[in-house]
Design an enzyme around this catalytic site. Structure first.
Site, short mmCIF file in Angstrom:
data_model
loop_
_atom_site.label_atom_id
_atom_site.label_comp_id
_atom_site.label_asym_id
_atom_site.label_seq_id
_atom_site.Cartn_x
_atom_site.Cartn_y
_atom_site.Cartn_z
CG ASN A 95 -10.20 -2.56 2.87
OD1 ASN A 95 -11.19 -1.83 2.83
ND2 ASN A 95 -9.51 -2.87 1.81
N GLY B 107 -12.83 -21.33 -0.56
CA GLY B 107 -12.28 -20.59 0.58
C GLY B 107 -13.38 -19.81 1.28
CB ALA B 108 -15.23 -19.85 3.94
N GLY B 109 -12.37 -17.50 4.11
CA GLY B 109 -11.66 -16.63 5.05
C GLY B 109 -12.10 -15.19 4.84
CB ALA C 142 -9.82 -12.61 0.70
CE1 TYR D 160 0.61 -9.26 -3.92
CE2 TYR D 160 -1.71 -9.51 -3.44
CZ TYR D 160 -0.45 -9.11 -3.06
OH TYR D 160 -0.25 -8.56 -1.82
CB SER E 159 -0.97 0.00 1.18
OG SER E 159 -1.89 -1.04 1.01
CE LYS F 10 -8.13 -6.41 5.74
NZ LYS F 10 -8.31 -7.13 4.47
P1 NAP Z 1 -7.69 -16.35 5.59
O1 NAP Z 1 -8.74 -15.52 6.21
O2 NAP Z 1 -6.59 -16.90 6.42
O3 NAP Z 1 -8.41 -17.59 4.80
C1 NAP Z 1 -7.66 -18.62 4.22
C2 NAP Z 1 -8.60 -19.55 3.47
O4 NAP Z 1 -7.81 -20.57 2.83
C3 NAP Z 1 -9.59 -20.29 4.38
O5 NAP Z 1 -10.76 -20.54 3.66
C4 NAP Z 1 -8.84 -21.60 4.66
O6 NAP Z 1 -9.70 -22.67 5.02
C5 NAP Z 1 -8.23 -21.87 3.30
N1 NAP Z 1 -7.06 -22.73 3.37
C6 NAP Z 1 -5.83 -22.41 3.82
N2 NAP Z 1 -4.99 -23.47 3.71
C7 NAP Z 1 -5.73 -24.48 3.18
C8 NAP Z 1 -5.44 -25.82 2.82
N3 NAP Z 1 -4.22 -26.35 2.98
N4 NAP Z 1 -6.43 -26.57 2.30
C9 NAP Z 1 -7.66 -26.04 2.10
N5 NAP Z 1 -8.00 -24.78 2.43
C10 NAP Z 1 -7.04 -24.01 2.95
O7 NAP Z 1 -6.96 -15.54 4.42
P2 NAP Z 1 -7.53 -14.41 3.46
O8 NAP Z 1 -7.17 -13.09 4.01
O9 NAP Z 1 -8.96 -14.70 3.15
O10 NAP Z 1 -6.61 -14.62 2.17
C11 NAP Z 1 -6.73 -15.77 1.35
C12 NAP Z 1 -5.81 -15.64 0.14
O11 NAP Z 1 -6.17 -14.49 -0.61
C13 NAP Z 1 -4.34 -15.45 0.48
O12 NAP Z 1 -3.62 -16.20 -0.46
C14 NAP Z 1 -4.09 -13.97 0.28
O13 NAP Z 1 -2.77 -13.69 -0.15
C15 NAP Z 1 -5.05 -13.65 -0.86
N6 NAP Z 1 -5.54 -12.26 -0.80
C16 NAP Z 1 -5.38 -11.48 -1.92
C17 NAP Z 1 -5.85 -10.19 -1.92
C18 NAP Z 1 -5.68 -9.31 -3.14
O14 NAP Z 1 -5.84 -8.09 -3.04
N7 NAP Z 1 -5.41 -9.87 -4.30
C19 NAP Z 1 -6.48 -9.64 -0.77
C20 NAP Z 1 -6.64 -10.47 0.35
C21 NAP Z 1 -6.15 -11.78 0.32
P3 NAP Z 1 -10.17 -22.92 6.55
O15 NAP Z 1 -11.31 -21.98 6.80
O16 NAP Z 1 -10.55 -24.32 6.56
O17 NAP Z 1 -8.97 -22.62 7.40
#
Ligand code: NAP
Length: 287
Positions: free
Chosen positions: A94, A134-136, A138, A234, A24, A73
């Site tokens: 954010n 995914g359900a984190g 993002a 990315y 950023s 956040k």
């Molecule tokens: P987060 O809240 O930690 O969520 C991670 C997600 O990945 C959860 O759904 C988790 O599942 C799943 N996961 C992690 N390891 C796994 C595995 N080995 N097998 C299956 N599922 C797995 O992270 P986040 O902030 O949402 O970010 C997720 C991704 O998006 C990251 O790679 C991050 O770099 C990218 N991102 C990109 C941007 C952008 O601007 N382009 C912005 C934000 C994030 P569980 O719920 O089961 O743990």
């Protein structure tokens, strides 16, 4: 840049921990400089328990606002005077804007940044079915924004089913124009669901450093050729999922434009000006 900081310069701040790898500051400072704006963007590592003090500090020092990143956040919501409708439903902020009178408003530009990057690729998603892995944090922002902006159906797959259920329930309760459901992560079911979907989005961290050789889909034959595949990672630029999408002849994108657009939307909130997105994409990221 340093030579341009004067007695009139105002600042925006990133609050989080850690913040040292954040893109950023370079994105916003390059944009401020390109537009000749008298602002500077700084990243601040905020220790546990100090978020309220940090927000008070921004206000006391006349900051126009800034960004909020992990792990604050959700916590930041306690210290806001107002929150935008989508950030309220997402439950995460954010971006904050601080008015002249000290009023702090929270926004979430992550999901909007993703939608903007999809629109830039002319992907038609309104009324269509979208599968999200995914359900984190993002995933939640993206799923809710897509529902807000007209997606017809969203199916969320996640390793931990209850996290996907929570997002689906949130959408069904707050945005009834979109039908949402949750399934446990499993390739066979994922392949079945994407057959009639317009977009597949990877919001898991699968494909990043530790899992660079892994993908949510194992071969090009599993992907319908007319599906648009988005991976929000990315770094690396091309994940294994995107290589598979390319081999399958699917249109695809990585997460770089989401990153830039979430910043551009925040930039507009603070400055009322359009970030020079093409210049940022070219000069900072070399694309
Ligand atoms: P987060 O809240 O930690 O969520 C991670 C997600 O990945 C959860 O759904 C988790 O599942 C799943 N996961 C992690 N390891 C796994 C595995 N080995 N097998 C299956 N599922 C797995 O992270 P986040 O902030 O949402 O970010 C997720 C991704 O998006 C990251 O790679 C991050 O770099 C990218 N991102 C990109 C941007 C952008 O601007 N382009 C912005 C934000 C994030 P569980 O719920 O089961 O743990």
């Amino acid at each position: 840049m340093v030579n341009k900081i004067s007695g009139t310069t105002t600042f925006m701040g990133l609050l989080g921990n850690p913040v040292d790898h954040s893109k950023s500051p370079i994105i916003h400072n390059t944009a401020f400089e390109a537009l000749g704006l008298d602002h500077v963007y700084m990243a601040f590592k905020v220790e546990d328990g100090k978020l309220n003090d940090a927000v008070k500090g921004l206000k006391a020092l006349g900051s126009k606002g800034g960004n909020i990143t992990m792990p604050y956040k959700t916590k930041i919501i306690e210290y806001l005077d107002e929150i935008s409708p989508e950030a309220k439903i997402i439950g995460s902020v954010n971006t904050i804007k601080i008015d002249e009178d000290g009023k702090v408003t929270g926004y979430n530009t992550d999901g909007k940044g993703f939608v903007k990057s999809l629109e830039e690729k002319d992907v038609e998603f309104k009324g269509k079915k979208i599968v999200i892995a995914g359900a984190g944090g993002a995933s939640k922002a993206i799923a809710i924004q897509l529902a807000f902006d007209g997606a017809g159906e969203i199916v969320l797959f996640n390793r931990t089913l209850e996290n996907a259920i929570s997002i689906a329930d949130n959408i069904n309760k707050n945005i009834p124009t979109c039908k949402a459901s949750a399934r446990i992560m499993n390739e066979e079911d994922l392949v079945e669901e994407i057959e009639d979907s317009a977009v597949l989005v990877n919001c898991t961290s699968i494909g990043m450093k530790e899992s660079i050789d892994q993908a949510i889909i194992s071969s090009p034959s599993q992907l319908p050729s007319d599906i648009f595949v988005a991976d929000i990672i990315y770094d690396p630029e091309q994940t294994k999922l995107l290589k598979i999408a390319q081999e399958a002849g699917c249109k695809h994108m990585n997460g770089l434009k989401m990153l830039i657009w979430q910043g551009a939307i925040a930039f507009k909130i603070w400055t009322d000006k359009d970030m020079p997105v093409d210049l940022i994409t070219r000069d900072i990221f070399g694309e």
